[in-house]
Design a protein around this motif. Structure first.
Motif, PDB file in Angstrom:
ATOM      1  N   MET A  30      24.566  38.214  32.831  1.00 43.65           N
ATOM      2  CA  MET A  30      25.166  38.401  34.152  1.00 43.65           C
ATOM      3  C   MET A  30      25.994  39.675  34.153  1.00 43.65           C
ATOM      4  SD  MET A  30      24.207  35.895  36.194  1.00 43.65           S
ATOM      5  CE  MET A  30      25.415  36.007  37.526  1.00 43.65           C
ATOM      6  N   ARG A  31      25.985  40.365  35.292  1.00 45.29           N
ATOM      7  CA  ARG A  31      26.790  41.565  35.464  1.00 45.29           C
ATOM      8  C   ARG A  31      27.965  41.256  36.384  1.00 45.29           C
ATOM      9  NH1 ARG A  31      23.780  46.849  34.898  1.00 45.29           N
ATOM     10  NH2 ARG A  31      25.006  47.523  36.710  1.00 45.29           N
ATOM     11  N   VAL A  32      29.088  41.907  36.100  1.00 48.18           N
ATOM     12  CA  VAL A  32      30.288  41.673  36.890  1.00 48.18           C
ATOM     13  C   VAL A  32      31.103  42.952  36.981  1.00 48.18           C
ATOM     14  CG1 VAL A  32      31.546  40.843  34.846  1.00 48.18           C
ATOM     15  CG2 VAL A  32      32.337  40.196  37.132  1.00 48.18           C
ATOM     16  N   SER A  33      31.674  43.183  38.153  1.00 53.14           N
ATOM     17  CA  SER A  33      32.571  44.306  38.386  1.00 53.14           C
ATOM     18  C   SER A  33      34.009  43.827  38.217  1.00 53.14           C
ATOM     19  CB  SER A  33      32.361  44.848  39.804  1.00 53.14           C
ATOM     20  OG  SER A  33      33.463  45.624  40.228  1.00 53.14           O
ATOM     21  N   VAL A  34      34.825  44.610  37.521  1.00 46.91           N
ATOM     22  CA  VAL A  34      36.246  44.291  37.356  1.00 46.91           C
ATOM     23  C   VAL A  34      37.068  45.546  37.626  1.00 46.91           C
ATOM     24  CG1 VAL A  34      38.054  43.457  35.814  1.00 46.91           C
ATOM     25  CG2 VAL A  34      35.732  42.526  35.626  1.00 46.91           C
ATOM     26  N   PHE A  35      37.989  45.451  38.581  1.00 50.85           N
ATOM     27  CA  PHE A  35      38.965  46.522  38.793  1.00 50.85           C
ATOM     28  C   PHE A  35      40.308  46.059  38.257  1.00 50.85           C
ATOM     29  CE2 PHE A  35      42.484  48.360  41.251  1.00 50.85           C
ATOM     30  CZ  PHE A  35      42.288  49.702  40.939  1.00 50.85           C
ATOM     31  N   MET A  36      40.866  46.841  37.344  1.00 53.03           N
ATOM     32  CA  MET A  36      42.202  46.586  36.815  1.00 53.03           C
ATOM     33  C   MET A  36      43.162  47.605  37.410  1.00 53.03           C
ATOM     34  SD  MET A  36      42.246  43.920  34.856  1.00 53.03           S
ATOM     35  CE  MET A  36      43.775  44.144  33.927  1.00 53.03           C
ATOM     36  N   PRO A  37      44.245  47.150  38.042  1.00 47.98           N
ATOM     37  CA  PRO A  37      45.175  48.085  38.670  1.00 47.98           C
ATOM     38  C   PRO A  37      45.966  48.849  37.621  1.00 47.98           C
ATOM     39  CG  PRO A  37      46.094  45.881  38.674  1.00 47.98           C
ATOM     40  CD  PRO A  37      44.687  45.761  38.127  1.00 47.98           C
ATOM     41  N   PRO A  38      46.747  49.835  38.041  1.00 45.66           N
ATOM     42  CA  PRO A  38      47.593  50.553  37.076  1.00 45.66           C
ATOM     43  C   PRO A  38      48.459  49.581  36.284  1.00 45.66           C
ATOM     44  CG  PRO A  38      47.634  51.657  39.204  1.00 45.66           C
ATOM     45  CD  PRO A  38      46.894  50.377  39.413  1.00 45.66           C
ATOM     46  N   GLU A  39      48.709  49.904  35.030  1.00 47.97           N
ATOM     47  CA  GLU A  39      49.471  49.010  34.156  1.00 47.97           C
ATOM     48  C   GLU A  39      50.869  48.779  34.718  1.00 47.97           C
ATOM     49  OE1 GLU A  39      49.573  50.036  30.077  1.00 47.97           O
ATOM     50  OE2 GLU A  39      47.396  50.272  29.905  1.00 47.97           O
ATOM     51  N   SER A  40      51.332  47.540  34.557  1.00 49.48           N
ATOM     52  CA  SER A  40      52.668  47.177  34.999  1.00 49.48           C
ATOM     53  C   SER A  40      53.326  46.326  33.919  1.00 49.48           C
ATOM     54  CB  SER A  40      52.613  46.414  36.321  1.00 49.48           C
ATOM     55  OG  SER A  40      51.881  45.213  36.165  1.00 49.48           O
ATOM     56  N   ALA A  41      54.548  45.884  34.197  1.00 52.87           N
ATOM     57  CA  ALA A  41      55.296  45.135  33.194  1.00 52.87           C
ATOM     58  C   ALA A  41      54.714  43.763  32.931  1.00 52.87           C
ATOM     59  CB  ALA A  41      56.751  45.005  33.633  1.00 52.87           C
ATOM     60  N   SER A  42      54.000  43.212  33.914  1.00 55.83           N
ATOM     61  CA  SER A  42      53.424  41.872  33.759  1.00 55.83           C
ATOM     62  C   SER A  42      51.950  41.901  34.123  1.00 55.83           C
ATOM     63  CB  SER A  42      54.168  40.862  34.618  1.00 55.83           C
ATOM     64  OG  SER A  42      54.163  41.260  35.972  1.00 55.83           O
ATOM     65  N   PRO A  43      51.147  40.992  33.568  1.00 52.69           N
ATOM     66  CA  PRO A  43      49.715  40.961  33.894  1.00 52.69           C
ATOM     67  C   PRO A  43      49.499  40.700  35.385  1.00 52.69           C
ATOM     68  CG  PRO A  43      50.181  39.630  31.949  1.00 52.69           C
ATOM     69  CD  PRO A  43      51.507  39.985  32.550  1.00 52.69           C
ATOM     70  N   PRO A  44      48.503  41.334  35.990  1.00 53.24           N
ATOM     71  CA  PRO A  44      48.287  41.181  37.426  1.00 53.24           C
ATOM     72  C   PRO A  44      47.594  39.871  37.784  1.00 53.24           C
ATOM     73  CG  PRO A  44      46.587  42.578  36.498  1.00 53.24           C
ATOM     74  CD  PRO A  44      47.570  42.293  35.379  1.00 53.24           C
ATOM     75  N   PRO A  45      47.871  39.352  38.976  1.00 50.75           N
ATOM     76  CA  PRO A  45      47.054  38.262  39.509  1.00 50.75           C
ATOM     77  C   PRO A  45      45.613  38.739  39.704  1.00 50.75           C
ATOM     78  CG  PRO A  45      49.065  38.566  40.793  1.00 50.75           C
ATOM     79  CD  PRO A  45      48.926  39.751  39.905  1.00 50.75           C
ATOM     80  N   VAL A  46      44.708  37.778  39.907  1.00 49.98           N
ATOM     81  CA  VAL A  46      43.277  38.089  40.017  1.00 49.98           C
ATOM     82  C   VAL A  46      42.737  37.614  41.351  1.00 49.98           C
ATOM     83  CG1 VAL A  46      41.019  37.903  38.926  1.00 49.98           C
ATOM     84  CG2 VAL A  46      43.087  37.681  37.541  1.00 49.98           C
ATOM     85  N   LEU A 129      36.124  33.651  31.067  1.00 44.99           N
ATOM     86  CA  LEU A 129      35.747  34.924  30.452  1.00 44.99           C
ATOM     87  C   LEU A 129      36.729  36.029  30.815  1.00 44.99           C
ATOM     88  CD1 LEU A 129      33.576  36.663  28.920  1.00 44.99           C
ATOM     89  CD2 LEU A 129      32.564  37.063  31.176  1.00 44.99           C
ATOM     90  N   ILE A 130      37.114  36.100  32.083  1.00 44.33           N
ATOM     91  CA  ILE A 130      38.043  37.140  32.527  1.00 44.33           C
ATOM     92  C   ILE A 130      39.397  36.968  31.846  1.00 44.33           C
ATOM     93  CG2 ILE A 130      39.276  38.078  34.515  1.00 44.33           C
ATOM     94  CD1 ILE A 130      36.291  38.827  34.372  1.00 44.33           C
ATOM     95  N   ALA A 131      39.883  35.731  31.768  1.00 48.34           N
ATOM     96  CA  ALA A 131      41.172  35.477  31.126  1.00 48.34           C
ATOM     97  C   ALA A 131      41.154  35.867  29.655  1.00 48.34           C
ATOM     98  CB  ALA A 131      41.541  34.012  31.281  1.00 48.34           C
ATOM     99  N   LYS A 132      39.994  35.695  29.026  1.00 50.21           N
ATOM    100  CA  LYS A 132      39.860  36.029  27.603  1.00 50.21           C
ATOM    101  C   LYS A 132      39.706  37.531  27.386  1.00 50.21           C
ATOM    102  CE  LYS A 132      36.725  35.212  23.687  1.00 50.21           C
ATOM    103  NZ  LYS A 132      35.490  34.504  23.259  1.00 50.21           N
ATOM    104  N   SER A 133      39.070  38.219  28.315  1.00 48.96           N
ATOM    105  CA  SER A 133      38.662  39.605  28.089  1.00 48.96           C
ATOM    106  C   SER A 133      39.589  40.644  28.702  1.00 48.96           C
ATOM    107  CB  SER A 133      37.246  39.821  28.645  1.00 48.96           C
ATOM    108  OG  SER A 133      36.335  38.891  28.100  1.00 48.96           O
TER     109      SER A 133
END
Length: 279
Positions: A30-46, A129-133
């Protein structure tokens, strides 16, 4: 279960990536797109985005312009493909059934049952998978989608309120057990028992299960599928009966295309950000 990087690109200070992984749910890659925002002090919501008929993981990623808003609000966005694909995966020559049209259900009918398990994929395997990766906050997840993907977002969220805390949709199929797209797909994937269909019908689910928060739906008034295939008034009625707060915005002059999605996506990301960042 690992994830393979197909490509990554810097985007609005964050990173847009396309990835591939072997799925246990579908038995395919399976293919999936993931956008990660600029790094911040805490992990971002999804925010999970589910696309509509004929789409892959790239349609929303390329056309919606969502990364700008996700970067501003500090949200990660995950957009999977709409069905299993590849050699040995069942298909027909129809745009609204088979590959590209998984309808976010777990098929029970041959030959679809072998691979078409998109409900399990979206509700269980992909979030794990997202939480792990990726460095995301797996306790703060929202879900949204367009058309068939709007149907998927509504039904997956209402069946998994412990996983998803915010919910919205754009031009969703809300009553698939009573409209042509849904009747074709649900009969093909799940068989002729119409009672079994109701577990994947947003109108039926909101009446029987409700929803712990509020819901945003945007719908264009010039959508060519509005009258017979989408029927937002049925969902408005069902939410009213269930006492679920619904903001249904009938947007004058807009159709079913990604021009409409791009017009309203900023509002949807802001909606999710507000709800996912509450304590």
């Amino acid at each position: 279960m690992g994830i393979e990087t197909i490509g990554t690109w810097k985007c609005f200070g964050g990173t847009q990536g396309i990835y591939r992984h072997a799925s246990e749910a579908t038995g395919t890659d399976m293919r999936v797109s993931v956008f990660m925002p600029p790094e911040s002090a805490s992990p971002p919501p999804v925010l999970y985005w589910l696309s509509g008929l004929t789409c892959t993981e790239e349609n929303f990623t390329v056309k919606a312009g969502a990364q700008r808003y996700a970067a501003e609000h500090g949200l990660a966005i995950v957009a999977p493909d709409t069905s299993p694909r590849g050699e040995g995966v069942a298909n027909v020559d129809d745009y609204d059934f088979g590959q590209g049209a998984g309808f976010y259900v777990d098929a029970t009918q041959a030959p679809w049952a072998e691979h078409f398990r998109m409900y399990s994929y979206v509700s269980e395997e992909l979030p794990a998978l997202i939480a792990k990766s990726f460095a995301v906050d797996g306790s703060r997840q929202g879900i949204c989608g367009h058309s068939m993907g709007g149907h998927g977002a509504l039904t997956v969220a209402m069946r998994n309120p412990q996983r998803f805390r915010a919910l919205s949709a754009v031009s969703p199929i809300v009553a698939p057990s009573r409209t042509p797209w849904g009747e074709k797909a649900l009969a093909g994937y799940l068989g002729e028992d119409r009672e079994a269909w109701l577990a994947h019908d947003a109108c039926a689910l909101v009446e029987t299960r409700g929803w712990g928060g509020d819901i945003l739906v945007d719908q264009g008034t010039d959508d060519e599928f509005l009258a017979d295939k989408l029927r937002p008034e049925l969902f408005e009625e069902a939410c009213g009966k269930a006492g679920v707060p619904l903001t249904l915005r009938m947007q004058e002059g807009y159709d079913h295309s990604y021009y409409f999605v791009a017009t309203v996506i900023g509002d949807h990301i802001a909606w999710h950000a507000e709800r996912l960042k509450r304590d």
